[in-house]
Design an enzyme around this catalytic site. Structure first.
Site, short mmCIF file in Angstrom:
data_model
loop_
_atom_site.label_atom_id
_atom_site.label_comp_id
_atom_site.label_asym_id
_atom_site.label_seq_id
_atom_site.Cartn_x
_atom_site.Cartn_y
_atom_site.Cartn_z
N SER A 275 4.93 -16.06 -51.17
CA SER A 275 4.15 -16.12 -52.41
C SER A 275 4.78 -17.02 -53.46
CB SER A 275 3.95 -14.72 -52.99
OG SER A 275 5.20 -14.10 -53.24
N ASP B 240 9.37 -9.44 -62.27
CA ASP B 240 9.50 -8.30 -61.34
C ASP B 240 10.75 -8.41 -60.48
OD1 ASP B 240 8.85 -10.35 -59.59
OD2 ASP B 240 7.15 -9.32 -58.66
N HIS C 32 9.28 -12.64 -58.28
CA HIS C 32 8.36 -13.75 -58.54
C HIS C 32 8.74 -14.45 -59.84
CE1 HIS C 32 6.02 -11.12 -55.80
NE2 HIS C 32 5.69 -12.29 -55.28
#
Length: 208
Positions: free
Chosen positions: A16, A186, A189
């Site tokens: 991601s 977090d 990310h």
């Protein structure tokens, strides 16, 4: 002078952090993360080189997921430079879903991907080190799982003479100035600032 040659094809591959919301229906979409920032800065400084940048990161991927799509999302694209950034989900899944990935399996699979790309494409490699910047107590326990995987990436970079992007120490250093959430809300990310930090480290590796 940058190491990337004229008319090169550079492929960003990963999870991601690389994906960064790219449009998967558009093969030229780079998302909004470090891959886009690095591409923008590189192409603005070296328009004469006509380098093409591709992003095939997919959120949630572990190294075994890369293996499943390696033919389609790497080998068939025939990159001349391959940037691989994978590993944090191989750690994270142990803690959030009880799906562990040993450092040995991580290394075996990662090496297999590199060897296929080297043997079939003679590709040049850029390996990006995974990081965690703990924003809570639970994430501090991740180090026991992540640190051996970071050592694997360093070992593979040495073995295959890859360029290396050392993010874990870089983010730890940055976090001492501001607190971790500034760079990765977090712990995993990156924020826009964190994405820019990755992009600059990547560009440093390719000597831009």
């Amino acid at each position: 002078m940058t190491l990337i040659e004229n008319n090169a094809v550079v492929l960003f591959q990963g999870d991601s952090i690389t994906d960064a919301g790219r449009n998967r229906e558009d093969g030229n979409s780079l998302g909004s993360g470090y891959a886009n920032i690095a591409t923008a800065l590189f192409t603005s400084k070296h328009p004469e080189k006509q380098v093409r940048f591709l992003n095939r990161g997919i959120g949630g991927d572990r190294v075994v997921d890369l293996e499943r799509r390696w033919e389609r999302d790497c080998l068939e694209l025939k990159p001349t430079w391959l940037s691989i950034y994978i590993g944090i989900n191989d750690t994270w899944r142990r803690y959030d879903r009880g799906i562990p990935m040993s450092a040995e399996e991580y290394e075996t699979t990662y090496r297999k991907l590199i060897k296929q790309a080297k043997e079939q494409l003679n590709v040049k490699l850029i390996l990006v080190e995974p990081f965690v910047l703990p924003v809570n107590e639970a994430q501090k326990t991740w180090r026991e799982d992540l640190d051996p995987k970071i050592q694997v990436v360093r070992k593979l970079a040495n073995e295959f003479q890859a360029l290396y992007v050392p993010l874990d120490g870089l983010f730890a250093q940055a976090g001492t100035q501001t607190g971790p959430a500034y760079w990765a809300p977090d712990g995993v990310h990156p924020s826009p600032a964190g994405s820019a930090l990755i992009a600059q480290a990547w560009l440093n590796a390719v000597k831009v």
